[in-house]
Motif scaffolding. Structure first.
Motif, PDB file in Angstrom:
ATOM      1  N   LYS A  35       1.080  -1.083   0.011  1.00  0.00           N
ATOM      2  CA  LYS A  35      -0.385  -0.329   0.116  1.00  0.00           C
ATOM      3  C   LYS A  35       1.147   1.502  -0.073  1.00  0.00           C
ATOM      4  CE  LYS A  35      -4.396  -2.124   2.477  1.00  0.00           C
ATOM      5  NZ  LYS A  35      -4.823  -1.649   0.881  1.00  0.00           N
ATOM      6  N   ASP A  38      -0.679   6.675   0.222  1.00  0.00           N
ATOM      7  CA  ASP A  38      -2.520   7.560  -0.186  1.00  0.00           C
ATOM      8  C   ASP A  38      -3.095   6.387   0.288  1.00  0.00           C
ATOM      9  OD1 ASP A  38      -1.428   9.598  -2.003  1.00  0.00           O
ATOM     10  OD2 ASP A  38      -0.558   8.347  -1.984  1.00  0.00           O
ATOM     11  N   ASP A  39      -3.069   5.212   0.229  1.00  0.00           N
ATOM     12  CA  ASP A  39      -3.695   3.872   0.443  1.00  0.00           C
ATOM     13  C   ASP A  39      -4.296   4.210   1.254  1.00  0.00           C
ATOM     14  OD1 ASP A  39      -3.562   3.732  -2.865  1.00  0.00           O
ATOM     15  OD2 ASP A  39      -1.640   1.790  -2.101  1.00  0.00           O
ATOM     16  N   LEU A  40      -3.774   4.464   3.127  1.00  0.00           N
ATOM     17  CA  LEU A  40      -4.191   3.865   4.029  1.00  0.00           C
ATOM     18  C   LEU A  40      -5.162   5.276   4.683  1.00  0.00           C
ATOM     19  CD1 LEU A  40      -0.066   3.213   5.367  1.00  0.00           C
ATOM     20  CD2 LEU A  40      -2.184   1.445   4.598  1.00  0.00           C
ATOM     21  N   SER A  41      -5.313   4.441   5.594  1.00  0.00           N
ATOM     22  CA  SER A  41      -6.598   5.494   6.352  1.00  0.00           C
ATOM     23  C   SER A  41      -6.165   5.549   7.733  1.00  0.00           C
ATOM     24  CB  SER A  41      -7.620   5.295   6.081  1.00  0.00           C
ATOM     25  OG  SER A  41      -8.292   4.416   5.982  1.00  0.00           O
ATOM     26  N   VAL A  42      -6.493   6.572   8.628  1.00  0.00           N
ATOM     27  CA  VAL A  42      -6.512   6.244   9.879  1.00  0.00           C
ATOM     28  C   VAL A  42      -7.301   5.089  10.479  1.00  0.00           C
ATOM     29  CG1 VAL A  42      -6.413   7.491  12.318  1.00  0.00           C
ATOM     30  CG2 VAL A  42      -5.190   8.413  10.170  1.00  0.00           C
ATOM     31  N   GLU A  44      -7.650   2.633  10.371  1.00  0.00           N
ATOM     32  CA  GLU A  44      -7.639   1.048   9.401  1.00  0.00           C
ATOM     33  C   GLU A  44      -6.820  -0.206  10.224  1.00  0.00           C
ATOM     34  OE1 GLU A  44      -6.221   1.624   5.719  1.00  0.00           O
ATOM     35  OE2 GLU A  44      -6.527  -0.414   4.779  1.00  0.00           O
ATOM     36  N   ILE A 140      -0.607   9.235   9.621  1.00  0.00           N
ATOM     37  CA  ILE A 140      -0.334   9.614   8.400  1.00  0.00           C
ATOM     38  C   ILE A 140      -0.314  11.467   8.179  1.00  0.00           C
ATOM     39  CG2 ILE A 140      -0.685  10.093   6.150  1.00  0.00           C
ATOM     40  CD1 ILE A 140      -3.327   7.242   6.400  1.00  0.00           C
TER      41      ILE A 140
END
Lengths: 179, 179
Positions: A35, A38-42, A44, A140
């Protein structure tokens, strides 16, 4: 696969070069790309597979890195405050990272690490125990100076086969942006 | 040496027991006893010996614990942001502890560890680099519940052969009291 977008962040092979990046890539890039930041979200989370810490693995690691009696000596360990042979905390940390690495999330997109905080060995890991890990994205932060990367703060929680949390830490990864 | 005051904190052998603690002690307690918590003072520092991180040691460690290209693949590492093969940060931490252990300060008196804080990989450790460590006592806290032990906060600073600081961390040790 001498060159591909997926590993461009780390590998730029010269096609036809002798000791080939291709063969190396077959080893280290056997999985699809990980990943990007940009593909990660807090919030997750990721769950890893497990690994069993054998007596042999514990003693082999500790003889080199942490030769204290409760890590290398079953007799002394039985009489220690732990009551039995336990893994070096450094081994637990390293295997915790290895398990997360094996999810593929970091493949080709993890550029390194700044460090760790709040590392806590919460319970002993005994020989025969099997550990697995839950990893949560806690923050992030895009790099201010380098637009191609940023920092991801991951919370790692490591559990034994009885769901006892044995390790908790934060690691700060440098990860590539998709652009 | 089946039993002695020096290792009483960890080993209480039964004289005449078969797989002897004596032989085990000869291995793990070959050095004089380390420092008890009473022997340490805030601000005291210790300097360790050094260890050279060979290509082989870096790759062997990383294949098990941290198989990212810049730790296992010289070709990919040369093209990475590091420009060459570097040691896993987990290996640097573990060897940093090993070097301090080899001073003898912890021998038989270190009962375990709570954790680490402020772990920072400040600069890459390249294959061929030689690291050594300075350790400083930053705080000493007697246990409130267990009068035979307390917590010592050690600051570890690891340097390469050019005096570049490559790692800085705090480790919280549980150590035995002399009484």
């Amino acid at each position: 696969m001498p060159w591909s977008k997926d590993n461009a962040a780390l590998v730029a092979a010269e096609p036809g070069s002798a000791l080939t990046v291709e063969s190396a890539s077959n080893y280290t890039f056997a999985m699809p790309s990980g990943k990007y930041i940009d593909d990660l979200s807090v919030g997750e989370t990721f769950e890893t597979g497990g690994v069993t810490l054998t007596e042999g693995a514990i003693i082999d690691f500790a003889l080199v890195h942490d030769p204290q009696p409760f890590h290398v000596n079953k007799v002394a360990a039985a009489e220690s405050i732990f009551g039995g042979l336990i893994a070096s905390g450094f081994q637990t940390i390293a295997l915790t990272f290895r398990l997360f690495r094996d999810t593929g999330v970091l493949t080709g997109t993890n550029l390194g690490g700044h460090g760790m905080d709040e590392v806590r060995w919460l319970a002993p890991v005994y020989s025969g125990d099997t550990i697995s890990v839950r990893v949560t994205v806690e923050a992030i932060t895009p790099s201010r100076s380098k637009p191609d990367r940023g920092t991801v703060k991951f919370r790692y929680q490591t559990f034994n086969q009885n769901d006892v949390e044995v390790l908790n830490l934060v690691m700060h990864h440098v990860m590539a942006c998709r652009s």
